[in-house]
Write a protein that holds these residues in place. Structure first.
Motif, mmCIF file in Angstrom:
data_model
loop_
_atom_site.group_PDB
_atom_site.id
_atom_site.type_symbol
_atom_site.label_atom_id
_atom_site.label_comp_id
_atom_site.label_asym_id
_atom_site.label_seq_id
_atom_site.Cartn_x
_atom_site.Cartn_y
_atom_site.Cartn_z
ATOM 1 N N ILE A 7 0.853 -1.190 0.000
ATOM 2 C CA ILE A 7 0.000 0.000 0.000
ATOM 3 C C ILE A 7 0.885 1.234 0.000
ATOM 4 O O ILE A 7 1.740 1.400 0.875
ATOM 5 N N ASP A 8 0.685 2.083 -0.985
ATOM 6 C CA ASP A 8 1.477 3.311 -1.147
ATOM 7 C C ASP A 8 0.574 4.516 -0.893
ATOM 8 O O ASP A 8 -0.319 4.807 -1.690
ATOM 9 N N ILE A 9 0.798 5.202 0.223
ATOM 10 C CA ILE A 9 0.007 6.380 0.569
ATOM 11 C C ILE A 9 0.797 7.612 0.146
ATOM 12 O O ILE A 9 1.766 8.008 0.809
ATOM 13 N N GLY A 10 0.408 8.197 -0.987
ATOM 14 C CA GLY A 10 1.128 9.334 -1.540
ATOM 15 C C GLY A 10 0.427 10.643 -1.245
ATOM 16 O O GLY A 10 -0.415 10.746 -0.350
ATOM 17 N N THR A 11 0.757 11.641 -2.044
ATOM 18 C CA THR A 11 0.179 12.969 -1.846
ATOM 19 C C THR A 11 -1.233 13.066 -2.418
ATOM 20 O O THR A 11 -2.095 13.721 -1.844
ATOM 21 N N LEU A 16 -2.898 0.534 -4.128
ATOM 22 C CA LEU A 16 -2.806 -0.806 -3.535
ATOM 23 C C LEU A 16 -2.465 -1.813 -4.620
ATOM 24 O O LEU A 16 -3.009 -1.750 -5.729
ATOM 25 N N GLY A 17 -1.573 -2.745 -4.296
ATOM 26 C CA GLY A 17 -1.211 -3.789 -5.241
ATOM 27 C C GLY A 17 -1.004 -5.114 -4.540
ATOM 28 O O GLY A 17 -0.338 -5.179 -3.504
ATOM 29 N N VAL A 18 -1.617 -6.167 -5.076
ATOM 30 C CA VAL A 18 -1.433 -7.523 -4.546
ATOM 31 C C VAL A 18 -0.473 -8.263 -5.469
ATOM 32 O O VAL A 18 -0.702 -8.341 -6.684
ATOM 33 N N SER A 71 2.475 -4.402 3.689
ATOM 34 C CA SER A 71 3.499 -3.416 4.017
ATOM 35 C C SER A 71 3.122 -2.061 3.437
ATOM 36 O O SER A 71 2.318 -1.986 2.502
ATOM 37 N N PHE A 72 3.735 -0.997 3.995
ATOM 38 C CA PHE A 72 3.318 0.370 3.661
ATOM 39 C C PHE A 72 4.459 1.241 3.153
ATOM 40 O O PHE A 72 5.544 1.285 3.745
#
Length: 455
Positions: A7-11, A16-18, A71-72
């Motif tokens: 999980i990529d929390i950007g601006t 999300l990618g599995v 993971s983040f």
């Protein structure tokens, strides 16, 4: 090998990618809202969590049941006062005047040398200094950011990974802990900040969250790292090339190195990744956000802007008939480190068309990034990432203006950086990628244009 959720929390969005055995089984994203209040730029903690939940529930139920590692990746330089909904972002400008004054002191160089974080309003250090000097949030007993927010939600632990910590401006790169000297200067105690752990550390997920999302019963949470370091690592791990360029909302040129490298005069950033590597580089505030602005303010039809860009580049000429664009609509980090600098068009005449204006925005943005390439990764092949490079014509133009061969692959993204960081898989010799090399004739023209473009 386990089924992995990155999980990529950007601006601007949560992505999300599995992934299973290096194959992306599912991907989705949800947009985030950034709020402005005068110089303040922030997101709301409750909205971040709500959108994160929404994104996870978009993953098919049967697939969610198989996920055993999560993971983040989170954006750097965020800061949240305890009991506040406001998560201040890197783009927050409240500390502008405060940090401009501080940058003139000897302590500024000393603190940069300690932390590897440039002295700029983007950093949590600058924000805390501003809050201290203006007597704001003085009753706050705890400070955190995006990474602490999501890890506490899923694990109940108040922790931060070493990569995100190293981008705060008060982490000691050598001692690998919060800097007592800098915290003392800010009148902050170490127990007001999260515990620092390494980027591959795993934690148990809270039982109620496992049941809520329908994850595998023994799912683990790997703490992960920051989006910038992970984008650089993904490119490096996949291609073995140390130099990378990301053009997202902002932009950055990065190098993977094995020892901390600092340039006090140029103020490159230097952030921890893991026990083997650091990531050094130079960031720009002005990436694809300029294209979003152009679509909204300059295009005839904003909904068609991006699909029509290839045609626009085809029908306009190099240099936009002498029109120049200074791409500082968001102020600027490298190479200026001045959030007060402003952008605009130069040499604008009645003969210039809407299409000329749009071309000059793209050229100005890329010529500015070119300066960062020359600073951080001269004469190197660049592994590139970000939505900008998904348009072939833009990727080709970037290669020509930067004077560098560019390699794009879908895996050159933070989510794959998380996957590689945790699993360290063997990369097959043959992987799909797209290569762009400079157009020789056009490169010569841009070389001449670049010499005095920012005079």
């Amino acid at each position: 090998m386990a089924v992995f959720l990155g999980i990529d929390i950007g601006t601007t969005a949560i992505k999300l990618g599995v992934i299973y055995e290096q194959q992306l089984l599912f991907e989705t994203s949800v947009k985030l809202t950034t709020y402005e209040d005068k110089a303040a730029r922030y997101q709301r903690a409750s909205e971040i969590i709500a959108l994160l939940e929404k994104g996870i529930f978009l993953i098919p139920k049967d697939l969610r049941k198989k996920i055993s590692i999560m993971s983040f990746s989170t954006a750097m330089h965020s800061l949240r006062p305890a009991n506040s909904q406001r998560v201040f972002l890197w783009s927050d400008l409240q500390a502008g005047e405060t940090i401009a004054e501080f940058s003139k002191t000897k302590l500024a160089k000393d603190f940069y040398q300690l932390t590897g974080t440039p002295i700029h309003a983007m950093s949590p250090f600058a924000k805390l200094l501003y809050f201290k000097e203006t007597n704001k949030y003085q009753e706050v007993t705890q400070w955190s950011g995006l990474k602490e927010l999501v890890l506490e939600y899923f694990t109940g632990e108040f922790i931060i990974d070493r990569a995100c910590a190293s981008a705060t401006g008060y982490y000691d790169l050598e001692k690998k802990t919060w800097s007592t000297e800098i915290l003392s200067y800010l009148a902050i105690k170490p127990n007001q900040l999260a515990e620092i752990v390494d980027t591959t550390k795993t934690l148990a997920m809270k039982i109620d969250k496992i049941k809520h999302f329908g994850f595998a019963p023994r799912i683990k949470v790997a703490v992960g790292a920051s989006d910038g370091t992970l984008a650089a690592y993904a490119s490096f791990y996949r291609t073995k090339r140390t130099a990378s360029l990301t053009i997202g909302t902002s932009a950055a040129v990065r190098q993977i190195v094995t020892t901390a490298q600092l340039e006090p005069n140029k103020q490159n950033f230097c952030y921890y990744l893991n026990e083997k590597y650091f990531v050094i580089g130079a960031p720009s505030n002005n990436g694809a956000s300029l294209l979003e602005w152009s679509a909204a303010q300059l295009a005839k039809d904003s909904s068609l802007f991006f699909t029509q860009l290839p045609e626009l580049l085809e029908k306009t000429t190099i240099g936009a008939k002498g029109l120049r664009f200074l791409p500082y609509l968001n102020g600027e980090r490298a190479p200026l480190w001045d959030e007060t600098v402003r952008g605009g068009f130069y040499n604008l005449t009645l003969q210039h068309t809407r299409e000329d204006l749009l071309r000059s925005v793209i050229e100005g943005m890329l010529l500015n990034i070119r300066r960062l390439v020359k600073l951080v990764a001269p004469k190197q092949v660049l592994s590139v990432s970000g939505g900008f490079f998904k348009t072939t014509e833009l990727a080709q133009l970037a290669s020509t203006i930067l004077g560098a061969k560019c390699i794009y692959a879908p895996e050159n993204e933070p989510i794959f950086g998380l996957y590689y960081l945790y699993f360290e898989p063997e990369i097959p010799a043959q992987r799909a990628e797209y290569q762009f090399v400079p157009n020789p004739k056009e490169q010569v023209i841009y070389e001449k244009l670049a010499k005095d473009y920012f005079r």
